[in-house]
Scaffold this active site. Structure first.
Site, short mmCIF file in Angstrom:
data_model
loop_
_atom_site.label_atom_id
_atom_site.label_comp_id
_atom_site.label_asym_id
_atom_site.label_seq_id
_atom_site.Cartn_x
_atom_site.Cartn_y
_atom_site.Cartn_z
N GLU A 34 0.81 -1.25 -0.16
CA GLU A 34 0.03 0.19 0.14
C GLU A 34 0.72 1.22 0.10
OE1 GLU A 34 -3.31 1.00 -0.10
OE2 GLU A 34 -2.31 2.87 0.07
N ALA A 47 -20.21 4.33 3.05
CA ALA A 47 -21.10 4.23 4.02
C ALA A 47 -22.29 3.55 3.89
CB ALA A 47 -21.26 5.87 4.52
N GLY A 156 3.72 0.34 -5.88
CA GLY A 156 3.85 -0.35 -6.94
C GLY A 156 4.41 0.40 -8.20
N GLN A 216 -10.14 9.60 -0.85
CA GLN A 216 -8.98 9.54 -0.16
C GLN A 216 -7.80 10.01 -0.91
OE1 GLN A 216 -6.18 6.96 0.34
NE2 GLN A 216 -6.76 6.03 -1.59
N HIS A 243 -20.89 12.14 -6.93
CA HIS A 243 -21.88 11.50 -5.84
C HIS A 243 -22.65 12.98 -5.63
CE1 HIS A 243 -23.52 10.63 -2.18
NE2 HIS A 243 -22.93 9.34 -2.16
N GLU A 256 -26.20 8.16 0.75
CA GLU A 256 -27.31 7.92 -0.13
C GLU A 256 -28.34 7.27 0.80
OE1 GLU A 256 -26.12 6.83 -3.97
OE2 GLU A 256 -27.92 5.26 -4.13
N ARG A 259 -31.11 9.29 2.34
CA ARG A 259 -32.10 9.57 1.18
C ARG A 259 -32.93 8.16 1.49
NH1 ARG A 259 -29.52 10.52 -3.76
NH2 ARG A 259 -27.72 10.38 -2.50
N ARG A 280 -27.35 8.19 -9.30
CA ARG A 280 -26.48 9.17 -9.02
C ARG A 280 -26.39 10.15 -9.86
NH1 ARG A 280 -21.89 5.69 -5.40
NH2 ARG A 280 -23.35 5.81 -3.64
N LYS A 309 -25.12 6.78 11.29
CA LYS A 309 -23.93 7.62 10.64
C LYS A 309 -24.52 9.07 10.71
CE LYS A 309 -20.69 7.97 7.70
NZ LYS A 309 -19.26 7.46 7.98
N HIS A 382 -16.88 11.17 -7.18
CA HIS A 382 -16.94 10.06 -6.39
C HIS A 382 -16.33 8.57 -6.81
CE1 HIS A 382 -18.61 7.91 -3.00
NE2 HIS A 382 -19.37 7.39 -3.77
N HIS A 383 -16.65 8.44 -8.20
CA HIS A 383 -16.05 7.02 -8.38
C HIS A 383 -15.63 7.05 -10.01
CE1 HIS A 383 -16.21 2.72 -8.01
NE2 HIS A 383 -16.61 2.67 -9.45
N ARG A 422 -22.38 4.00 -11.65
CA ARG A 422 -22.48 2.91 -10.92
C ARG A 422 -23.57 3.03 -9.77
NH1 ARG A 422 -20.86 2.40 -5.48
NH2 ARG A 422 -19.44 3.97 -5.58
N GLY A 425 -23.85 0.95 -3.41
CA GLY A 425 -24.10 -0.27 -3.07
C GLY A 425 -23.37 -1.44 -3.65
N ILE A 428 -18.80 -2.24 -2.91
CA ILE A 428 -18.43 -3.04 -2.11
C ILE A 428 -18.50 -4.16 -2.69
CG2 ILE A 428 -18.71 -3.75 0.46
CD1 ILE A 428 -17.47 -1.32 0.53
P1 ADP Z 1 -10.90 -0.62 -4.12
O1 ADP Z 1 -12.30 0.07 -3.63
O2 ADP Z 1 -10.93 -0.93 -5.65
O3 ADP Z 1 -10.40 -1.54 -3.31
P2 ADP Z 1 -9.56 1.45 -2.73
O4 ADP Z 1 -9.49 2.87 -3.13
O5 ADP Z 1 -10.55 1.08 -1.62
O6 ADP Z 1 -10.06 0.48 -4.06
O7 ADP Z 1 -8.06 1.02 -2.56
C1 ADP Z 1 -6.87 1.16 -3.51
C2 ADP Z 1 -5.82 1.36 -2.51
O8 ADP Z 1 -4.77 1.39 -3.37
C3 ADP Z 1 -5.55 2.72 -2.05
O9 ADP Z 1 -5.38 2.60 -0.46
C4 ADP Z 1 -4.61 3.42 -2.79
O10 ADP Z 1 -3.67 4.09 -1.73
C5 ADP Z 1 -3.54 2.14 -2.96
N1 ADP Z 1 -2.86 2.48 -4.16
C6 ADP Z 1 -3.11 3.19 -5.40
N2 ADP Z 1 -1.88 3.23 -5.96
C7 ADP Z 1 -0.98 2.30 -5.77
C8 ADP Z 1 0.39 1.92 -5.92
N3 ADP Z 1 1.04 2.42 -7.19
N4 ADP Z 1 1.06 1.22 -5.30
C9 ADP Z 1 0.76 0.78 -3.93
N5 ADP Z 1 -0.67 1.08 -3.52
C10 ADP Z 1 -1.66 1.94 -4.27
#
Ligand code: ADP
Length: 449
Positions: A34, A47, A156, A216, A243, A256, A259, A280, A309, A382-383, A422, A425, A428
């Protein structure tokens, strides 16, 4: 040997953790990396709920639903631009994914309604607490129990292949160690989307330039580049979702489910203007047409009590409240007289069981208990629906639709599951189902190499 495994998982969101746990349980030695100092990605922020059809949880509540209905809703929500075989996987494995999480200790017993769904199928913890944080916690605990090697602050960078084009590992950059090669027969990209990268977003959809985002900081899309450089094909990158309800104050994403559990949307003039639980894209477009390009979520204590929430939003100071709608109007700049009429009309329609004004399909509860609340909301990015092209085994494909041997993708980094839009719901559900599948298939692949 410390840096030699069967499977490397990139990203610690729901897709990454599901993949890591599942690969481990299918006999693989796994490293999960990560880039951020904390785990959980955007998944942790989710949420709303986890969509699944014909689950034990639904049966226990007497809810009638079917895989076909979830399939139809998902295709319709995505404007029929989804990849049908991926939607087939999403919907037919949704119950299995709920069961898989439940067996690992998750509580997904509360079942509510989300936009674009024709049945209550959004599963979340009892009391309506945030589903993403709960699912990530359960997956993390299970990864710890299995002693999976997790490396934070590790990015990565590049997929390494042999001269036949088979994946042989991943070049990573650790915060302290610098660059090094993790040797592995399979790599799973679970790096999430790019909604937080407004440059990338605005290049693909100029209307979204300067928009705030719910995501994030890690949601920048560098996984898309890692995949492209390894020869992966992309699909649907232009489909980026706003969103509909971020609080104007503070940019907090208001789920959501507020609502879904009964809040209505009104404009400054105090009038409803849309079926609150439409998809959305439609809700966002409708809000942007109102005076000031924002609207207000209005609800009462009965809605507040139905969803824990909401107390978090109140705690953040973004929810004015008053004991009458007229007073609420004075505090927020909404026309109080019209607001009173709009709520009375909504309550009377609820009695007759039909919203003849906007065709809202569920009218869960009257708005007449205790205090009234308002949250001013506006859409934010959002997505990102698009991403790397995968097949129904979560294998990543090149532009010729050939599988790149040893390379897998799951979650928001992939495209095709959600088409042009998308449903709430379904994220996830997507990340758990495709994450599990990528983990299992990568482990089986690694055994043979
Ligand atoms: P999903 O909902 O598809 O699981 P998320 O946004 O919840 O995706 O999680 C993806 C994670 O991957 C995030 O925590 C992000 O910081 C991490 N990430 C993104 N790019 C890289 C990278 N190049 N190397 C390592 N981690 C990464």
């Amino acid at each position: 040997p410390r840096d030699t495994v069967d499977v490397v998982v990139v990203g610690s969101g729901g897709a990454g953790f599901s993949a890591a746990v599942s690969a481990h349980d299918h006999g693989a030695k796994v490293i999960l990396i990560e880039k951020e100092p904390v785990i959980g990605g955007n998944a942790k922020l989710a949420a709303g709920g986890m969509n699944a059809a014909w689950t034990d949880q639904q049966k226990a509540k007497g809810i009638k639903d079917s895989v076909e209905s979830m399939y139809k809703d998902t295709m319709k929500g995505g404007r029929d631009l989804n990849e049908p075989e991926l939607v087939e996987v999403l919907t037919s494995h949704s119950k299995g994914s709920v069961d898989w999480l439940t067996a690992m200790g998750a509580d997904l017993n509360d079942v509510g309604r989300m936009g674009g769904a024709s049945a209550n199928r959004s599963h979340r913890p009892t009391g309506g607490a945030g589903v993403g944080a709960h699912v990530i916690q359960v997956l993390y605990d299970n990864a710890v129990k299995r002693d999976i090697d997790m490396r934070m602050n590790t990015r990565g960078i590049e997929i390494i292949k042999d001269d036949k084009g088979n994946v042989k590992g991943l070049l990573v950059k650790g915060m302290y160690k610098g660059y090094y090669w993790i040797k592995a027969d399979a790599v799973i990209l679970a790096t999430g989307g790019f909604a937080k990268n407004n440059d990338r977003v605005a290049k693909l959809d100029p209307k979204l330039k300067g928009f705030i985002s719910t995501n994030q900081p890690g949601a920048t899309g560098d996984g898309i580049d890692v995949a492209s450089n390894a020869g992966a094909a992309m699909t649907d990158l232009q489909y980026i979702q706003a969103h509909p309800t971020l609080s104007v104050k503070g940019g907090v994403m208001v789920t959501e489910a507020v609502r879904g559990n009964g809040a209505i949307l009104v404009n400054r003039e105090g009038k409803r203007f849309v079926n609150e639980i439409t998809t959305r894209d439609k809700a966002s477009a409708a809000i942007l047409k109102q005076t000031g390009k924002s609207a207000f979520l209005i609800f009462d204590d009965s809605v507040r009590k139905s969803l824990s929430k909401i107390d978090k939003y109140i705690g953040l100071g973004v929810v004015p409240s008053a004991d009458s709608l007229v007073k609420l109007g004075e505090m927020t700049g909404i026309n109080g007289k019209n607001l009173t009429e709009a709520v009375a009309r909504y309550n009377s329609q609820l009695k007759s069981g039909k919203d003849t004004d906007f065709g809202r399909p569920n009218l869960p509860r009257a708005l007449n208990e205790g205090n009234y609340y308002a949250i001013e909301v506006t859409p934010g990015v959002h997505h990102t629906m698009g991403g790397v092209k995968i097949d129904s085994k979560a294998e990543i494909m090149n532009a010729k639709k050939q599988v790149i041997p040893g390379l897998y993708g799951a979650g928001e980094v992939t495209g095709g599951v959600h088409g042009a839009n998308r449903l709430g719901g379904n994220a996830i559900s997507d990340i758990v189902t495709f994450g599990r599948m990528a983990g299992e298939n990568a482990a089986e692949y690694a055994k043979k190499h």
